[in-house]
Motif scaffolding. Structure first.
Motif, short mmCIF file in Angstrom:
data_model
loop_
_atom_site.label_atom_id
_atom_site.label_comp_id
_atom_site.label_asym_id
_atom_site.label_seq_id
_atom_site.Cartn_x
_atom_site.Cartn_y
_atom_site.Cartn_z
N GLU A 174 0.86 -1.19 0.00
CA GLU A 174 0.00 0.00 0.00
C GLU A 174 0.89 1.23 0.00
O GLU A 174 1.60 1.51 0.98
CB GLU A 174 -0.92 0.00 1.23
N GLU A 175 0.87 1.99 -1.07
CA GLU A 175 1.81 3.10 -1.22
C GLU A 175 1.68 4.12 -0.10
O GLU A 175 2.70 4.62 0.42
CB GLU A 175 1.62 3.79 -2.57
N ALA A 176 0.48 4.45 0.31
CA ALA A 176 0.30 5.44 1.37
C ALA A 176 0.92 4.97 2.67
O ALA A 176 1.56 5.76 3.40
CB ALA A 176 -1.19 5.75 1.56
N TRP A 177 0.76 3.69 2.99
CA TRP A 177 1.33 3.13 4.23
C TRP A 177 2.85 3.16 4.16
O TRP A 177 3.53 3.55 5.12
CB TRP A 177 0.82 1.71 4.42
N VAL A 178 3.42 2.75 3.01
CA VAL A 178 4.87 2.72 2.87
C VAL A 178 5.45 4.13 2.91
O VAL A 178 6.51 4.37 3.50
CB VAL A 178 5.27 1.99 1.57
N LEU A 184 8.32 5.34 5.41
CA LEU A 184 9.64 5.72 4.90
C LEU A 184 9.85 7.22 4.76
O LEU A 184 10.99 7.67 4.62
CB LEU A 184 9.89 5.07 3.54
N VAL A 185 8.78 8.00 4.78
CA VAL A 185 8.92 9.45 4.57
C VAL A 185 8.54 10.21 5.83
O VAL A 185 9.36 10.91 6.43
CB VAL A 185 8.07 9.92 3.38
N ASP A 186 7.28 10.09 6.25
CA ASP A 186 6.80 10.90 7.37
C ASP A 186 7.52 10.55 8.67
O ASP A 186 8.01 11.44 9.39
CB ASP A 186 5.29 10.70 7.55
N GLY A 187 7.58 9.26 9.00
CA GLY A 187 8.21 8.84 10.25
C GLY A 187 9.67 9.22 10.34
O GLY A 187 10.11 9.83 11.33
N GLU A 193 10.28 -3.17 -5.13
CA GLU A 193 10.83 -2.05 -5.91
C GLU A 193 10.23 -0.72 -5.51
O GLU A 193 10.92 0.31 -5.49
CB GLU A 193 10.59 -2.31 -7.40
N MET A 194 8.94 -0.70 -5.17
CA MET A 194 8.29 0.53 -4.79
C MET A 194 8.98 1.18 -3.59
O MET A 194 9.06 2.41 -3.49
CB MET A 194 6.81 0.27 -4.45
N TRP A 195 9.50 0.38 -2.67
CA TRP A 195 10.17 0.92 -1.50
C TRP A 195 11.40 1.73 -1.89
O TRP A 195 11.67 2.79 -1.31
CB TRP A 195 10.56 -0.21 -0.55
N PHE A 196 12.17 1.25 -2.87
CA PHE A 196 13.36 1.98 -3.30
C PHE A 196 12.98 3.23 -4.08
O PHE A 196 13.65 4.26 -3.97
CB PHE A 196 14.26 1.07 -4.13
N ASP A 197 11.90 3.16 -4.85
CA ASP A 197 11.43 4.37 -5.55
C ASP A 197 11.06 5.45 -4.54
O ASP A 197 11.41 6.63 -4.70
CB ASP A 197 10.21 4.04 -6.41
#
Length: 662
Positions: free
Chosen positions: A296-300, A304-307, A325-329
């Motif tokens: 789930e992009e919003a959760w990731v 990875l960003v807000d926290g 791959e989405m995590w590295f993007d």
């Protein structure tokens, strides 16, 4: 039905015993812990506790138009992948952590419906014992799944197999290595066009013979290109075109390295201190609350960003297992430096019977999948492992493929490169697991924050403390399997979850301040931001609600403060003081930023005596101030607090709990 990407333990209807598997490493640990007899030891990957070896995925699709080449790409699946199309076997891929490519051109029904079947192993033992399926002494469930994207690539001849971009900051250019393939029966003459807008395109005339695979390398001038940093994660697109095929490659202009002479990390030629945490995603896969969240992009993005922004982090270690791959993007866009660790953890005494050729193949694939990500900062060969095969056969063969020449972490083996970093896991509180063991925070007053012997070898290289603490609590406040004795010795048998959470956050923040203040580490990464949490696990994370990503409040308060770029550490851990006692307190400060900071440092007892001075710290500097202060005259519990204030930014606070005695 099972989602793709996803895990088979989420299939509906559910499969019984879907992820039950006792790994070889789990059995070894259980024997060492006297939970299993010596006779339970195995040389295979482990013992399945389920009545199947494979899972099968099936779906149908149509192709919009006929193309000379059709390639099926399975970004990541475990444990092993085999593909059938329209009843005919296409091929197999043994990698569990890398993308598998299957040429399905000859099997496609171009005018109608296609029947695709993908088989994956149900557990690690479905793979040959010489192929890596992941090793982890503390992982209980081994959940299969196609856990990354699946795509069908349609293109012409020749086609672009891969593109790698290697930034060169010295002259603001990029070395681009392109692999072209001609699967046809005739020679092909064409043009290779590559451009990073708004800069000028490079055009090369190319000839490929039938069946030829050609590597082309050229340098693209990119004058004035904006650099990528965690503070300003600027990204660029390279457009590659050859014949009918086009490919867009995203990259960042950045260089990252370590230096043994200074024992520092350098980003774009400047000292850069790493602050962050770890993510053990493959352990989170076994968490009952994992569900669909990793896809789930919003959760990731929140993870990875807000926290990390709230915690003042710029780095993560993706520990013992890769991320989709989405995590590295997202890491590229968020500005995170990732220590990317291959899924091997075998310690010092045993290494599985892997074939070096298979490891070389999979490490090459692993690098290929990540080397255009600016967030990919460190290749991490293994966790806490001393392997002759990795050290002498694998790493020397693959590291030269990286045009960016990134540094390598070699587990607990000696580093391969002169300027590679080493990892250290200074778990001071682990001593309290043993009745004869001893550690208290008061010992920090006489320590220098140097590299410990836990890393297994002496070293003058730069060091990253990418694990420390040994104070894990489950999300309900109960100790984990590794910390039961620790908390009993610290707080007694009847401690409440609240007492444990408070102690955990207080000590973890203090350790973070300590490791940073002494400047013996190029990076300080706490363990861990995300893992599994349920009764019987050995480690855990800090989420009060992992699905909403709400942090445990004590951790958010204390540990967030300890990671501010302007760091403050009071070198004082005595639990008691005499009323009215005067003493000197050492207050250590570090500046992680590339510019001088000026402000005021105040040391005080809350609602009591105080001392203040002006300070100035140069870029990347550190200094210790000795401040005399008298303790309160009234007995009771108080807080010793050091506050560093700089105009225009939030203050940094270091705190110590103290009882004043009459």
């Amino acid at each position: 039905m099972a989602a793709v990407p996803g895990l088979t333990n989420q299939a509906q209807p559910a499969f019984p015993d879907v992820d039950r598997f006792d790994s070889r490493e789990f059995i070894q640990a259980s024997i060492r812990e006297k939970r299993l007899p010596e006779s339970a030891r195995v040389e295979t990957a482990g013992v399945p506790r389920q009545s199947r070896n494979y899972f099968w995925y099936r779906r149908s699709f149509t192709v919009p138009e006929r193309k000379p080449v059709a390639m099926l790409r399975v970004a990541k699946a475990q444990f092993g992948t085999a593909v059938w199309l329209n009843g005919k076997k296409v091929g197999e891929h043994l990698g569990c952590f890398t993308a598998g490519y299957f040429d399905v051109t000859a099997f496609v029904n171009w005018g109608g419906e296609n029947d695709l079947v993908i088989r994956i192993g149900a557990h690690p033992a479905a793979l040959p014992v010489w192929a890596p399926a992941g090793t982890d002494f503390e992982k209980y469930k081994w959940t299969p799944g196609i856990y990354d994207n699946v795509s069908l690539i349609l293109t012409g001849l020749p086609y672009v197999e891969s593109v790698q971009v290697g930034p060169r900051l010295s002259d603001s250019s990029a070395v681009v290595e392109t692999i072209l393939v001609n699967l046809g029966s005739r020679p092909v003459r064409t043009k290779l066009v590559q451009q990073v807008k708004p800069w000028k395109a490079q055009v090369l005339a190319i000839t490929l013979q039938p069946g030829e695979r050609k590597t082309v390398q050229q340098t693209l001038p990119l004058p004035g290109a904006k650099l990528w940093t965690p503070e300003e994660p600027n990204l660029h697109w390279l457009e590659t075109a050859v014949g009918e095929d086009t490919l867009r490659t995203r990259f960042g202009m950045r260089e990252f390295r370590f230096d043994s002479a200074t024992k520092r990390a350098y980003l774009n030629g400047k000292i850069y201190f790493l602050r962050g945490s770890n993510i053990t995603l493959h352990r989170f896969f076994e968490d009952p609350l994992c569900k669909r969240h990793p896809w789930e992009e919003a959760w990731v993005r929140k993870l990875l960003v807000d926290g990390p922004k709230q915690m003042h982090w710029n780095a993560f270690r993706f520990c013992i297992g890769p991320a989709p791959e989405m995590w590295f993007d997202i890491a590229d866009e968020a500005g995170l430096l990732v220590q990317n660790e291959f899924f091997i953890w075998n310690g010092r005494e045993y290494f599985p019977p892997y074939q070096s050729g298979e490891l070389i193949t999979q490490y090459k694939e692993w690098m290929r999948d990540h080397w255009n990500h600016p967030s990919q900062a460190i290749w991490d060969a293994s966790n806490e492992t001393d392997s002759v095969m990795l050290r002498e056969q694998v790493i020397p063969q693959v590291r030269k493929l990286d045009l960016s020449n990134r540094p390598w972490d070699n587990g607990y083996a000696v580093p391969m490169g002169f300027d590679d970093a080493v990892e250290d896991h200074p778990y001071l509180f682990s001593a309290l697991m043993r009745p004869e063991g001893n550690f208290s925070m008061t010992q920090l007053e006489r320590m220098t924050g140097a590299k410990t012997t836990n890393a297994g070898h002496p070293s003058a290289h730069a060091v990253i403390a990418n694990e420390y603490g040994w104070l894990w609590l489950n999300r309900d406040g109960s100790p984990t399997l590794l910390t039961e004795n620790v908390y009993e010795r610290l707080l007694g048998k009847n401690a409440t979850p609240r007492q444990r959470f408070e102690l955990y956050a207080y000590n973890l923040a203090g350790l973070t301040e300590f490791w940073r203040a002494h400047r013996n580490f190029a990076g300080v990464l706490h363990f861990t931001w995300l893992t599994c949490s349920y009764p019987g696990v050995k480690t855990s994370d800090h989420w009060r609600d992992v699905e909403k990503l709400e942090l445990e409040p004590n951790f958010a308060d204390w540990v967030r403060e300890s990671f501010r770029p302007l760091g403050v550490y009071i070198n004082f851990w005595q639990p008691t003081l005499k009323a009215g006692e005067t003493r000197n307190y050492a207050v250590m400060m570090v500046n992680d930023e590339g510019s001088t900071v000026k402000g005021a440092l105040r040391l005080e007892f809350v609602d009591g005596p105080s001392k203040e001075l002006s300070f100035e710290l140069p870029a990347y500097g550190a200094h210790t101030w000795q401040l005399p202060l008298v303790s309160p005259t009234a007995a009771g519990h108080t807080m010793l607090r050091a506050t560093a204030r700089v105009e225009g930014r939030a203050a940094t606070i270091s705190r110590r709990k103290v009882q004043v005695l009459p």
